[in-house]
Design a protein around this motif. Structure first.
Motif, PDB file in Angstrom:
ATOM      1  N   ARG A  43      16.764 -13.405  82.484  1.00  0.00           N
ATOM      2  CA  ARG A  43      15.991 -13.106  83.186  1.00  0.00           C
ATOM      3  C   ARG A  43      16.429 -11.608  84.130  1.00  0.00           C
ATOM      4  NH1 ARG A  43      14.994 -18.832  83.804  1.00  0.00           N
ATOM      5  NH2 ARG A  43      15.048 -18.066  86.651  1.00  0.00           N
ATOM      6  N   LEU A  44      17.589 -10.697  84.082  1.00  0.00           N
ATOM      7  CA  LEU A  44      17.435  -9.575  84.845  1.00  0.00           C
ATOM      8  C   LEU A  44      18.701  -8.857  84.019  1.00  0.00           C
ATOM      9  CD1 LEU A  44      17.565  -8.677  87.668  1.00  0.00           C
ATOM     10  CD2 LEU A  44      19.118  -9.557  88.021  1.00  0.00           C
ATOM     11  N   ASP A  45      17.581  -8.532  82.746  1.00  0.00           N
ATOM     12  CA  ASP A  45      17.965  -7.325  81.983  1.00  0.00           C
ATOM     13  C   ASP A  45      17.910  -5.854  82.406  1.00  0.00           C
ATOM     14  OD1 ASP A  45      14.762  -6.755  81.767  1.00  0.00           O
ATOM     15  OD2 ASP A  45      15.417  -7.602  79.936  1.00  0.00           O
ATOM     16  N   GLU A  46      18.409  -4.842  81.511  1.00  0.00           N
ATOM     17  CA  GLU A  46      18.797  -3.067  82.341  1.00  0.00           C
ATOM     18  C   GLU A  46      17.086  -2.844  82.908  1.00  0.00           C
ATOM     19  OE1 GLU A  46      21.177  -2.209  84.172  1.00  0.00           O
ATOM     20  OE2 GLU A  46      22.342  -3.820  83.714  1.00  0.00           O
ATOM     21  N   GLU A  47      16.115  -3.343  82.136  1.00  0.00           N
ATOM     22  CA  GLU A  47      14.617  -3.146  82.232  1.00  0.00           C
ATOM     23  C   GLU A  47      14.465  -4.047  83.352  1.00  0.00           C
ATOM     24  OE1 GLU A  47      10.223  -3.387  79.937  1.00  0.00           O
ATOM     25  OE2 GLU A  47      11.979  -3.910  78.871  1.00  0.00           O
ATOM     26  N   VAL A 100      13.651  -5.528  90.119  1.00  0.00           N
ATOM     27  CA  VAL A 100      13.876  -6.751  91.578  1.00  0.00           C
ATOM     28  C   VAL A 100      14.792  -5.846  92.632  1.00  0.00           C
ATOM     29  CG1 VAL A 100      16.202  -8.774  91.827  1.00  0.00           C
ATOM     30  CG2 VAL A 100      14.285  -8.561  89.647  1.00  0.00           C
ATOM     31  N   VAL A 101      15.351  -4.622  92.688  1.00  0.00           N
ATOM     32  CA  VAL A 101      16.329  -4.207  93.356  1.00  0.00           C
ATOM     33  C   VAL A 101      15.406  -3.468  94.734  1.00  0.00           C
ATOM     34  CG1 VAL A 101      17.536  -1.726  93.932  1.00  0.00           C
ATOM     35  CG2 VAL A 101      18.489  -2.964  92.175  1.00  0.00           C
ATOM     36  N   LYS A 102      13.724  -2.779  93.933  1.00  0.00           N
ATOM     37  CA  LYS A 102      13.201  -2.386  94.874  1.00  0.00           C
ATOM     38  C   LYS A 102      12.615  -3.545  95.784  1.00  0.00           C
ATOM     39  CE  LYS A 102       8.596  -0.203  94.905  1.00  0.00           C
ATOM     40  NZ  LYS A 102       7.612   0.738  94.027  1.00  0.00           N
ATOM     41  N   ARG A 103      12.271  -4.543  95.323  1.00  0.00           N
ATOM     42  CA  ARG A 103      11.722  -6.068  96.287  1.00  0.00           C
ATOM     43  C   ARG A 103      12.576  -5.819  96.718  1.00  0.00           C
ATOM     44  NH1 ARG A 103       6.810  -7.345  94.651  1.00  0.00           N
ATOM     45  NH2 ARG A 103       5.729  -6.344  92.669  1.00  0.00           N
ATOM     46  N   LEU A 133      29.201 -17.125  85.059  1.00  0.00           N
ATOM     47  CA  LEU A 133      28.581 -16.357  83.665  1.00  0.00           C
ATOM     48  C   LEU A 133      27.459 -17.270  83.541  1.00  0.00           C
ATOM     49  CD1 LEU A 133      31.900 -17.191  81.662  1.00  0.00           C
ATOM     50  CD2 LEU A 133      30.940 -14.679  82.733  1.00  0.00           C
ATOM     51  N   GLY A 134      26.484 -16.067  83.493  1.00  0.00           N
ATOM     52  CA  GLY A 134      25.043 -16.098  82.921  1.00  0.00           C
ATOM     53  C   GLY A 134      24.058 -16.184  84.332  1.00  0.00           C
ATOM     54  N   LEU A 135      24.778 -15.195  85.566  1.00  0.00           N
ATOM     55  CA  LEU A 135      24.260 -15.775  87.034  1.00  0.00           C
ATOM     56  C   LEU A 135      24.164 -14.241  87.501  1.00  0.00           C
ATOM     57  CD1 LEU A 135      22.475 -16.914  89.624  1.00  0.00           C
ATOM     58  CD2 LEU A 135      24.533 -16.875  90.157  1.00  0.00           C
ATOM     59  N   ARG A 136      22.721 -13.759  87.732  1.00  0.00           N
ATOM     60  CA  ARG A 136      23.222 -12.066  88.071  1.00  0.00           C
ATOM     61  C   ARG A 136      22.764 -11.994  89.330  1.00  0.00           C
ATOM     62  NH1 ARG A 136      22.340  -8.558  83.283  1.00  0.00           N
ATOM     63  NH2 ARG A 136      24.050  -8.856  81.544  1.00  0.00           N
ATOM     64  N   ALA A 137      22.739 -10.925  90.492  1.00  0.00           N
ATOM     65  CA  ALA A 137      21.726 -11.224  91.988  1.00  0.00           C
ATOM     66  C   ALA A 137      22.219  -9.869  92.150  1.00  0.00           C
ATOM     67  CB  ALA A 137      22.901 -11.973  92.889  1.00  0.00           C
ATOM     68  N   VAL A 160      27.084  -8.687  88.687  1.00  0.00           N
ATOM     69  CA  VAL A 160      26.718  -8.760  87.371  1.00  0.00           C
ATOM     70  C   VAL A 160      27.711 -10.369  86.782  1.00  0.00           C
ATOM     71  CG1 VAL A 160      26.276  -8.319  85.594  1.00  0.00           C
ATOM     72  CG2 VAL A 160      25.568  -6.976  86.504  1.00  0.00           C
ATOM     73  N   GLU A 161      27.580 -11.508  87.120  1.00  0.00           N
ATOM     74  CA  GLU A 161      28.206 -12.407  86.321  1.00  0.00           C
ATOM     75  C   GLU A 161      29.576 -12.350  86.785  1.00  0.00           C
ATOM     76  OE1 GLU A 161      27.351 -14.014  82.397  1.00  0.00           O
ATOM     77  OE2 GLU A 161      27.052 -11.818  81.931  1.00  0.00           O
TER      78      GLU A 161
END
Length: 285
Positions: free
Chosen positions: A257-261, A266-269, A229-233, A224-225
């Motif tokens: 575009r990658l919030d907790e909801e 994304v993890v599943k896929r 900053l601003g990038l999650r993966a 998480v960043e």
């Protein structure tokens, strides 16, 4: 070589070659002595490997004749190659043959090639499904190197990660790769200073070790960043036929575009894509 040299015959050709050498190495047309010697040694060592690949086995005298060098020079070259496991010697007849080290190098190259080939379709599918940038990375020394990339419709302006070396401690791919390495490999990374790239980068060896244990428990890694900053993966491991982790498939997403909801989907896929690529690599999930 210039067209003029070709037209004017051998003398002009020789002059042109000399000019080319001068341009490449400076006045005198010769490389520095030490550099020339090192390059010559490397060239001869590679030639020894090629000779053994062609002949299957050969003695020192035969190799020296092939190289056009004294036996002592051939013996020194063979000694270095044997020390690195690239050649081995039959004790009874004294002949040399290619060693297991060559298989190790060839295997590493083959794995890298295979995972790129098999991963292309998996990357493309995942990128299309999520609309984000998908990468496949492999471990290379102390970094994760991205060897395959696909971009989804939503990531058309994302930067190109292909070929980029990224730190193991600050990326999802790096953590997914490092988590499954033998303990000595992990400790070698944890014993070095972990550079802080953003205010969210994990620089504590204790904290990173805890995160690596979580990766193994959960089957995926998240960053998480930590790199930018601003990038999650999110990343998942890719396994070879024997179960060893040989790569990681990751999805990089702008933080907004990658919030907790959205994260669980994304993890599943991503995990599913890692399992699919593992199956393609021969692993029975």
């Amino acid at each position: 070589m210039t067209d003029t040299a070709k037209a004017e015959g051998p003398a002009a050709e020789q002059s042109a070659r000399k000019a080319d050498r001068t341009a490449a190495h400076g006045t005198g047309g010769k490389p520095p002595r030490g550099a020339a010697s090192a390059v010559q040694s490397v060239d001869r060592a590679v030639t020894v490997l090629e000779i053994l690949a062609r002949l299957g086995e050969a003695g020192v005298t035969e190799i020296a004749d092939e190289l056009g060098v004294h036996k002592s020079t051939a013996f020194r070259l063979l000694g270095v190659l044997e020390h690195r496991g690239l050649v081995a010697q039959e004790q009874e007849r004294g002949k040399y043959y290619l060693g297991a080290g060559v298989l190790r190098l060839a295997g590493a190259a083959a794995v890298r090639l295979d995972i790129s080939q098999e991963g292309a379709a998996v990357c493309r599918t995942l990128a299309d499904e999520l609309g984000e940038t998908v990468n496949i990375a492999v471990l290379e020394s102390d970094a994760a190197v991205n060897i395959m990339q696909a971009r989804g419709p939503a990531s058309v302006t994302a930067q190109n990660w292909l070929g980029r070396r990224t730190p193991l401690h600050a990326t999802s791919s790096g953590k997914a790769l490092l988590a499954y390495q033998p303990r000595p490999v992990q400790e070698a990374v944890l014993s070095r200073k972990l550079p802080r790239l953003t205010d969210r980068t994990v620089t504590s060896p204790v904290e990173l070790r805890d995160q690596l244990e979580e990766v193994v428990e959960r089957g995926f890694a998240v960053a998480v960043e930590e790199l930018e900053l601003g990038l999650r993966a999110v990343a998942a491991p890719v396994r070879a036929h024997d179960g060893s982790v040989i790569g990681a498939i990751s999805v990089s997403v702008p933080a907004y575009r990658l919030d907790e909801e959205r994260l669980p989907e994304v993890v599943k896929r991503t995990v599913a894509a890692g399992e699919e690529l593992s199956r393609r690599m021969g692993y029975a999930c």
